[in-house]
Scaffold this active site. Structure first.
Site, PDB file in Angstrom:
ATOM      1  N   ASP A 239       0.825  -1.208   0.000  1.00 13.64           N
ATOM      2  CA  ASP A 239       0.000   0.000   0.000  1.00 13.64           C
ATOM      3  C   ASP A 239       0.861   1.261   0.000  1.00 13.64           C
ATOM      4  O   ASP A 239       0.610   2.209  -0.752  1.00 13.64           O
ATOM      5  CB  ASP A 239      -0.920  -0.018   1.222  1.00 13.64           C
ATOM      6  CG  ASP A 239      -2.224   0.727   0.982  1.00 13.64           C
ATOM      7  OD1 ASP A 239      -2.542   0.995  -0.194  1.00 13.64           O
ATOM      8  OD2 ASP A 239      -2.914   1.043   1.966  1.00 13.64           O
ATOM      9  N   ASP A 310      -8.926  -2.095   2.552  1.00  9.01           N
ATOM     10  CA  ASP A 310      -8.747  -1.460   3.853  1.00  9.01           C
ATOM     11  C   ASP A 310      -9.797  -1.925   4.857  1.00  9.01           C
ATOM     12  O   ASP A 310      -9.664  -1.660   6.059  1.00  9.01           O
ATOM     13  CB  ASP A 310      -8.808   0.065   3.713  1.00  9.01           C
ATOM     14  CG  ASP A 310      -7.733   0.589   2.776  1.00  9.01           C
ATOM     15  OD1 ASP A 310      -6.644  -0.010   2.746  1.00  9.01           O
ATOM     16  OD2 ASP A 310      -7.993   1.578   2.056  1.00  9.01           O
TER      17      ASP A 310
END
Length: 410
Positions: A239, A310
């Protein structure tokens, strides 16, 4: 004396409590809690079926038909390879989204189901026209979203039709046997997906994204804290790299560009192919269900966005923790368990509660950071430490408490 807030601080605080932000917080936490308890309930039902099968075997009765176990458990190798596979999928979507969307569909299906969607030979043999690839892409995504949304709606449908049915399964030949609630949830999900294809409304896209989140958390399991740590740390690096450093290599923020790029609507593509001009103009482009978006009531046109990863990836950790809490609770309630019970104040907060609070604080920190830096933030940079570190700290303290009780016995 009263302290006067600086205008910039007050404005930032106001933006954090914006309706879109609050909706993101509430929905993401509810999805994790709901998916975790669905997974725990499925595990308990599987145990009950095994016990019933053993009782029938001891009594010499034929075993009841057992439903297929579709749960996928990740091992250490899969946990380490998942960030690499996600990086390859992201690059394919970044470079070939417009010209080779069939590859994108395969990557999307493999990430959602953790299974091979199509063999490589099939993909390489698809030398069809671009509009056909676009249609196949949306169909694959729509099928995955339909199944996930049906799973999400199933408990509600079971509650609705419970007074009207005896829960018998209806045979559909080679397709299998399904209850009335399963048929109803599937029909509702097909209707929602069809309306989404025609309208592209954000609320329907969110509904499909919620279904994907819950299905992923319920059907994918982490077997240990070691595998959980490997997976989350690998995804944290993934990420951070693609949000912060991809622009230096590819001259664009790859993660943000892929997440916000709309896809061609197959209805519009086919309308243009058939020279139906008015229909082609009215059909909107589609935002694929890879994120949750919520509009702001205070600022027209402003949306808060949160990627499904997420929600799902920390959700897998919290699901594992919830199952561990249930296991320890059953062990403590058993009369055969000779493990001393830690002090009562340590038992009041479970590992699940601790990690869930950490997830909320991580999401809050990511929101504050995005407001301070006025740029997209890799949410896992904040979510992973805020969920893992409190969990490890609490485990360490509980081990110390048990060791202390053992020491007092001597």
């Amino acid at each position: 004396m009263p302290v006067e807030l600086q205008p910039s601080v007050a404005l930032m605080a106001y933006s954090i409590v914006d309706s879109s932000r609050v909706s993101t917080f509430l929905i993401s936490i509810l999805l994790i809690v709901y998916g975790s308890f669905r997974s725990l309930n499925m595990e308990q039902e599987a145990r009950e079926r095994e016990k019933e099968k053993e009782r029938h075997k001891l009594m010499g009765l034929p075993s009841p038909a057992s439903s297929e176990n579709n749960v996928q458990t990740l091992d250490s190798l899969q946990a380490m390879c998942l960030p690499l596979g996600a990086s390859v999928s992201l690059l394919v979507m970044f470079f070939f989204f417009d010209s080779m969307q069939m590859l994108f569909a395969v990557c999307t299906a493999s990430e959602c189901c953790l299974q091979s969607a199509l063999p490589v030979s099939v993909v390489c043999s698809l030398h069809c026209q671009k509009w056909m690839l676009l249609v196949v892409n949306i169909v694959v995504v729509a099928v995955i979203a339909t199944v996930a949304l049906a799973f999400l709606l199933l408990p509600m449908c079971q509650y609705i039709i419970r007074p009207c049915t005896d829960n018998k399964k209806i045979s559909f030949g080679m397709c299998g046997r399904f209850t009335g609630a399963e048929i109803l949830s599937f029909c509702l999900s097909v209707t929602i997906v069809c309306i989404w294809v025609l309208t592209g409304h954000w609320l329907l896209m969110d509904a499909m994204g919620m279904g994907l989140c819950v299905a992923f958390i319920a059907f994918v399991r982490l077997p240990s804290l070691k595998v959980s740590t490997l997976l989350l740390m690998g995804l944290l690096v993934y990420d951070v790299f693609w949000v912060f450093f991809s622009s230096y290599i590819f001259n664009a923020n790859v993660m943000v560009k892929v997440a916000t790029r709309p896809a061609e609507n197959p209805v519009g593509v086919m309308a243009r192919k058939l020279h139906l001009g008015s229909m082609a103009r009215d059909v909107p482009k589609l935002s694929l269900p890879g994120k949750l978006v919520f509009p702001s009531m205070q600022h027209t046109g402003h949306f808060s966005m949160l990627g499904l990863g997420d929600v799902v990836m920390p959700g897998l950790l919290l699901c594992f923790v919830l199952r561990y809490d249930a296991y320890k609770k059953a062990q403590l309630l058993s009369t055969e368990a000779g493990v001393p019970v830690p002090p009562s104040h340590m038992n009041k907060i479970s590992y699940f509660h601790c990690s869930l609070i950490g997830y909320f604080l991580g999401l809050l920190t990511a929101t504050v950071s995005s407001e301070i830096f006025k740029a997209a933030q890799p949410a896992l940079l904040y979510l992973v430490p805020f969920t893992l570190l409190p969990l490890l700290t609490m485990a360490y303290l509980k081990v110390l408490a048990v060791s202390f009780i053992y020491a007092l016995q001597y």
